[in-house]
Design an enzyme around this catalytic site. Sequence first.
Site, PDB file in Angstrom:
ATOM      1  N   ASP A  19      -1.103   1.196  -7.994  1.00  0.00           N
ATOM      2  CA  ASP A  19      -0.506  -0.007  -8.570  1.00  0.00           C
ATOM      3  C   ASP A  19      -1.438  -0.573  -9.629  1.00  0.00           C
ATOM      4  O   ASP A  19      -2.644  -0.327  -9.618  1.00  0.00           O
ATOM      5  CB  ASP A  19      -0.222  -1.063  -7.504  1.00  0.00           C
ATOM      6  CG  ASP A  19       0.925  -2.000  -7.890  1.00  0.00           C
ATOM      7  OD1 ASP A  19       1.495  -1.843  -8.994  1.00  0.00           O
ATOM      8  OD2 ASP A  19       1.264  -2.885  -7.092  1.00  0.00           O
ATOM      9  N   GLY A  20      -0.833  -1.316 -10.537  1.00  0.00           N
ATOM     10  CA  GLY A  20      -1.574  -2.031 -11.563  1.00  0.00           C
ATOM     11  C   GLY A  20      -1.136  -3.477 -11.574  1.00  0.00           C
ATOM     12  O   GLY A  20      -0.025  -3.805 -11.147  1.00  0.00           O
ATOM     13  N   GLU A  58      -1.259   0.356 -14.602  1.00  0.00           N
ATOM     14  CA  GLU A  58      -0.463   1.306 -13.801  1.00  0.00           C
ATOM     15  C   GLU A  58      -0.935   2.735 -14.087  1.00  0.00           C
ATOM     16  O   GLU A  58      -1.110   3.541 -13.174  1.00  0.00           O
ATOM     17  CB  GLU A  58       1.035   1.180 -14.127  1.00  0.00           C
ATOM     18  CG  GLU A  58       1.666  -0.141 -13.763  1.00  0.00           C
ATOM     19  CD  GLU A  58       2.020  -0.292 -12.292  1.00  0.00           C
ATOM     20  OE1 GLU A  58       1.779   0.631 -11.488  1.00  0.00           O
ATOM     21  OE2 GLU A  58       2.551  -1.366 -11.938  1.00  0.00           O
ATOM     22  N   ASP A  80       5.314   2.095  -8.073  1.00  0.00           N
ATOM     23  CA  ASP A  80       6.477   1.265  -8.371  1.00  0.00           C
ATOM     24  C   ASP A  80       6.758   1.231  -9.874  1.00  0.00           C
ATOM     25  O   ASP A  80       7.616   0.500 -10.327  1.00  0.00           O
ATOM     26  CB  ASP A  80       6.324  -0.145  -7.794  1.00  0.00           C
ATOM     27  CG  ASP A  80       5.103  -0.886  -8.299  1.00  0.00           C
ATOM     28  OD1 ASP A  80       4.490  -0.468  -9.307  1.00  0.00           O
ATOM     29  OD2 ASP A  80       4.748  -1.909  -7.684  1.00  0.00           O
ATOM     30  N   HIS A 135       6.941  -4.660  -3.876  1.00  0.00           N
ATOM     31  CA  HIS A 135       7.119  -5.876  -3.076  1.00  0.00           C
ATOM     32  C   HIS A 135       8.289  -5.760  -2.102  1.00  0.00           C
ATOM     33  O   HIS A 135       9.030  -6.713  -1.881  1.00  0.00           O
ATOM     34  CB  HIS A 135       7.276  -7.097  -3.990  1.00  0.00           C
ATOM     35  CG  HIS A 135       6.225  -7.173  -5.040  1.00  0.00           C
ATOM     36  ND1 HIS A 135       4.917  -7.497  -4.746  1.00  0.00           N
ATOM     37  CD2 HIS A 135       6.265  -6.924  -6.371  1.00  0.00           C
ATOM     38  CE1 HIS A 135       4.206  -7.462  -5.863  1.00  0.00           C
ATOM     39  NE2 HIS A 135       5.005  -7.115  -6.860  1.00  0.00           N
ATOM     40  N   ASP A 145      -1.084  -3.029  -4.218  1.00  0.00           N
ATOM     41  CA  ASP A 145      -0.822  -4.244  -4.974  1.00  0.00           C
ATOM     42  C   ASP A 145      -1.891  -5.302  -4.702  1.00  0.00           C
ATOM     43  O   ASP A 145      -2.402  -5.934  -5.631  1.00  0.00           O
ATOM     44  CB  ASP A 145       0.570  -4.787  -4.627  1.00  0.00           C
ATOM     45  CG  ASP A 145       0.884  -6.075  -5.359  1.00  0.00           C
ATOM     46  OD1 ASP A 145       1.052  -6.033  -6.589  1.00  0.00           O
ATOM     47  OD2 ASP A 145       0.944  -7.134  -4.705  1.00  0.00           O
TER      48      ASP A 145
END
Length: 159
Positions: A19-20, A58, A80, A135, A145
Amino acid sequence: MTDHITPAPAARTYIVFTDGSCRGNPGPGGWAFVLTDPDGMTSERSGHDPDTTNIKMEMDAVIHALQAVPEGAAVHIFTDSQYTINGATNWAPNTWMKNGWKGAKNKPVKNQDRWQQIMALMETRQVTFEHVKGHSGNPGNERADTLAQAASYGESAAQ
């Protein structure tokens, strides 16, 4: 349930969640990954960039995750970021590389340096991607995240 179809990971596969995060776009950002090796050992890593974009973070998460996996290994990446998946599996190999890293309207592809790193790392690893909705309660994605958000503040939440 995912919305991107990929082959099932092989039995001896590294499983990675990336994740970023970016506070402002551009602004201070962080990248992170959670990696589980084929023996079940989990490690976490994150990093900070004081002036970046969410997309770059990301991509950096994927770059650092692939660098952490040995050459020749199978790795299944959950992210994501549909943009990262599409870029790595479709746009870069099927269009951008063939067009001399030119995109729409014959303009240079944004983040070309990162795309080139990703593609070079993918050449020496067996990489599959899977989209996971952000999320949505997926523990691996939620942890990545949390790490990326902490890194955007220059903090480390890695264990």
